[in-house]
Design a protein around this motif. Structure first.
Motif, mmCIF file in Angstrom:
data_model
loop_
_atom_site.group_PDB
_atom_site.id
_atom_site.type_symbol
_atom_site.label_atom_id
_atom_site.label_comp_id
_atom_site.label_asym_id
_atom_site.label_seq_id
_atom_site.Cartn_x
_atom_site.Cartn_y
_atom_site.Cartn_z
ATOM 1 N N THR A 1 0.830 -1.208 0.000
ATOM 2 C CA THR A 1 0.000 0.000 0.000
ATOM 3 C C THR A 1 0.866 1.259 0.000
ATOM 4 O O THR A 1 0.320 2.358 0.018
ATOM 5 N N ALA A 2 2.198 1.098 -0.034
ATOM 6 C CA ALA A 2 3.102 2.264 0.109
ATOM 7 C C ALA A 2 2.645 3.101 1.296
ATOM 8 O O ALA A 2 2.354 4.297 1.190
ATOM 9 N N PHE A 3 2.593 2.437 2.432
ATOM 10 C CA PHE A 3 1.890 2.921 3.617
ATOM 11 C C PHE A 3 2.181 4.372 3.995
ATOM 12 O O PHE A 3 1.269 5.122 4.337
ATOM 13 N N ASP A 4 3.442 4.766 3.940
ATOM 14 C CA ASP A 4 3.758 6.121 4.410
ATOM 15 C C ASP A 4 3.461 7.201 3.376
ATOM 16 O O ASP A 4 3.475 8.389 3.707
ATOM 17 N N GLN A 5 3.206 6.799 2.143
ATOM 18 C CA GLN A 5 2.728 7.757 1.144
ATOM 19 C C GLN A 5 1.973 6.993 0.068
ATOM 20 O O GLN A 5 2.531 6.626 -0.965
ATOM 21 N N PRO A 6 0.701 6.733 0.300
ATOM 22 C CA PRO A 6 -0.006 5.776 -0.553
ATOM 23 C C PRO A 6 -0.432 6.306 -1.923
ATOM 24 O O PRO A 6 -1.195 5.624 -2.607
ATOM 25 N N ALA A 7 0.034 7.463 -2.335
ATOM 26 C CA ALA A 7 -0.279 7.925 -3.691
ATOM 27 C C ALA A 7 0.888 8.733 -4.235
ATOM 28 O O ALA A 7 1.527 9.492 -3.503
#
Lengths: 483, 483
Positions: B320-326
């Motif tokens: 989810t690319a947790f620390d920057q999800p976009a």
């Protein structure tokens, strides 16, 4: 087909059970989350419709089996033998599935889905159930928070371009609608799920014409019945003035400028100024849509600053649940039995009490007071039962207890509904608008303090006394064994 | 079919262009991002294969057209007229598409995709291109960071259960592999994309048997060639000791315990202890896999603490690319022309210089020094050209300039490759393992300081001098017009 949409270890475990003579064992698994997302006070369950579709279509086709036959272990020998692949080929799910309907307000530890049946079947469903439920529940919850901040004004979901894959976008659009959004920009989601679709034009439209005013004129002439003009391509307030001129012209023609959109800059300042410009032009019914990296906190802050936005476009932060892009949902074994045997209750031990699981065959009962306000949820075991006089005990602070007696409560509701019985679907998926309505009605059953963003009220959820005592006993036993 | 996987406003704009006589205008759009994700120094491009598939299959089928015909505006009249729907029915893309191959190291402002051709076609592709590229590029970048922290030790992607929708999981698995991961737990991703799949067993396996040691014995007997034993179901170091006993037995049978897995607790402390237990049992070749909410920062910290983990399982934080999800990728108009007209260069103005776009028909050229190390990237306009002697000027700090002369550089590379010409695919998608290899080779072309997590080196990217001056001139003109 999505049957292989699973972690490899589900298949290696299935193979292990098959080879170890546990192929006819039965199990109970519970899917639940441990913490409310976004440091909030609740979650809104979603994703069940997707889970149902995956379960109904669960079968290993030839391509799946060929692929599994091609897999090799570290020694370069086949990972699975022919007998097991033959077993998978014939496999038809016979599990019982109980679940909370979409749009139900739920809390940590409560089973959102309970699967009971053949151990291998249960294991093979773990990953797709987690994938089906975790993300939609997260997004429905996020949407309900954003809608709460918008105080009933429409919130539109615009997140597809930044979503996590095309299905990340579709799933987000659907869950956001269940959580309370009024519509989406995602046309395919509109088509698939019967969600209202919304949208007007981008900056590129304005840039494609020699001047901003010409671009507005062309747009309202091409789209007579869907006119939100984007005002901030060059200079926002100048853009608003031009939009107001268009609005006046439309009015003279007996038409109506639906709205303007502000997509950058200081939305509080600009919307207040824009409202004045529109009002002075006699366009009191022309809406102001705000967008640009909004979330519930920014909307709440804009509201405090008396921003004059009355339609909210929310994209990235909603569709990816930006500040917490995953729900910590897990799927834990509660009980197991050999064919014709008794249920053996199971728990996963952890050094942290919060990560030890709850054994049993669980259900949740929600109790209401005489004003139809929910007062507490009780997780109980089907075999231990739910006595008429008992206590609900907080798992993590056992001094926090609520007495339940026949007289103290006026009504209650079982949260788990039967979905599949022996592999057969017994549940009719509601229309999505009903699930959306359910979210709204469910939230009304609780004290509004659970919706507060900062330090929300912690709604009481606990274990029925007998279950609490059983869990404690099993944890102590397991610790003794493990030491 | 995913042609409707778009924001409604792309269709309303297309309709507007159609109605306003711009249906034969041509345009150039660039897809780029504005900031490196994760406060890092670079990004790894991914997602092109998916974009190609969507472009190749772009057509409105009957169901799509029926759905669009059913849409209503605010006045309850049809949103689109029959003539336009007829136009969509016949629409075949004729655009030119140029793009950077997957696995290319890229930087802010550089076009990852450039679309040139009919204005309506370009507009209709915006959302699916952004959706196709933003998320995979984010995940490939995240994966390359995690692999960097793991210093060459294998990283396995385990994120499906928390991924954002089923395709969020599939897309993440594919992009993570391109970014450098060694494999995935996601079986469907393995099947679709030819990625190695990995996995052994979960806590539920251990819990399904009367004792931990029995569960281990059964597992190694069922899975002779794929034995990672999960050691932390009850008491981690006791679990490791039991696994070591199993390892000794296997050795006596001429077999081999591949590894153990630690999934909770203090991984630094436990892995060091576990390594000792295994080594003392003569199991020096038995790996220790670590998992449990890992990301690049936790792995780097574990490495500093001399943790003895040598295989890394990374789930939620990667998928989810947790620390920057976009990723903040955008798609901006660079130029437009009427049939037989000249290109008019366009830019979107913003109060923030960083958010004003770059006009033109852009390409990027990467320059290398004599040691084959990349020294600077130059974004230039095809019509203004790329002179042999020029300067590369930083868009946001024009005092930062790099002189380029025939003698100062030894080689250069064009980043954009032709993908579609007049709607026809001219590009062969490389095997995924080649894209993964490209990531590794590309990163080797740069000074390692771009990979640093804290304050990475800011690799020089700028506009070719003529383009820089044109952009400045157009911004000033636009500000004047807008004031």
């Amino acid at each position: 087909m999505k049957t292989l949409l699973t972690d490899l270890y589900q298949l290696t475990m299935a193979y292990g059970y098959f080879r170890s003579g546990l192929m006819n064992h039965e199990a109970v698994f519970h899917l639940f989350f441990r913490r409310n997302p976004f440091q909030g006070g609740y979650a809104v369950a979603a994703g069940l419709a997707n889970a149902i579709e995956l379960i109904e279509n669960f079968r290993f086709d030839k391509g799946d089996l060929d692929y599994l036959a091609s897999l090799k272990g570290d020694d370069n020998k086949a990972l699975f033998d022919k007998e097991f692949l033959q077993y998978l080929k014939k496999l038809k799910l016979t599990v019982d599935v109980d679940a909370v309907p979409e749009g139900t307000v739920v809390f940590p530890q409560e089973p959102l889905i309970r699967i009971k049946g053949n151990l291998i079947h249960c294991q093979l469903l773990e990953t797709i159930l987690l994938n089906s439920i975790n993300f939609p529940t997260l997004i429905a919850t996020k949407a309900s928070r954003i809608c709460y901040a918008a105080k009933g004004e429409p919130v539109l979901e615009f997140g597809l371009r930044r979503a996590q894959g095309f299905d990340g976008g579709l799933t987000a659009s659907r869950a956001a609608y269940i959580g309370g959004c009024a519509g989406t920009s995602n046309v395919l989601a509109g088509k698939y799920y019967d969600i209202p679709v919304k949208g007007t034009h981008a900056h590129s439209w304005v840039m494609a014409f020699p001047s901003e005013i010409e671009s507005f004129e062309r747009f309202v002439s091409a789209m007579p019945n869907n006119c939100y003009l984007l005002a901030d391509t060059y200079n926002t307030l100048e853009g608003v003035r031009k939009a107001a001129k268009i609005g006046i012209k439309l009015k003279q023609q007996g038409r109506h400028l639906a709205g303007i959109r502000l997509d950058s800059g200081d939305l509080a300042y600009l919307s207040i100024k824009a409202r004045k410009i529109l009002d002075q032009a006699g366009l009191k019914n022309t809406h102001i849509m705000g967008s640009n990296d909004l979330d519930e906190h920014i909307i709440a802050s804009l509201k405090e600053q008396k921003a004059k936005i009355d339609v909210w476009g929310v994209g990235t932060k909603l569709a990816t649940a930006f500040d917490q892009p995953a729900l910590d949902g897990v799927y834990k074994l509660g009980a197991i039995r050999a064919p014709k045997g008794k249920w053996a209750y199971k728990l996963k031990l952890s050094e942290q009490n919060a990560k030890s699981s709850t054994p049993g065959i669980l259900r949740t009962r929600r109790f209401f007071n005489r004003n139809h306000t929910a007062i507490a949820d009780c997780i109980y075991d089907e075999q231990l039962g739910m006595p008429e006089n008992t206590q609900i005990i907080d798992m993590f602070d056992p001094t926090r207890r609520i007495k339940i007696s026949k007289t103290s409560k006026s009504e209650h509701e079982e949260l788990l509904h039967p979905i599949f019985k022996h592999g057969k679907n017994v549940y009719k998926i509601p229309a999505i608008i009903q699930s959306r309505q359910r979210t709204i009605e469910q939230l009304d059953l609780f004290h509004p303090a659970i919706r507060r963003f900062l330090n929300p009220h912690s709604y009481p959820v606990g274990l029925e006394k007998n279950l609490y005592e059983l869990r404690t006993e099993l944890i102590l036993k397991a610790r003794e064994m493990a030491a």
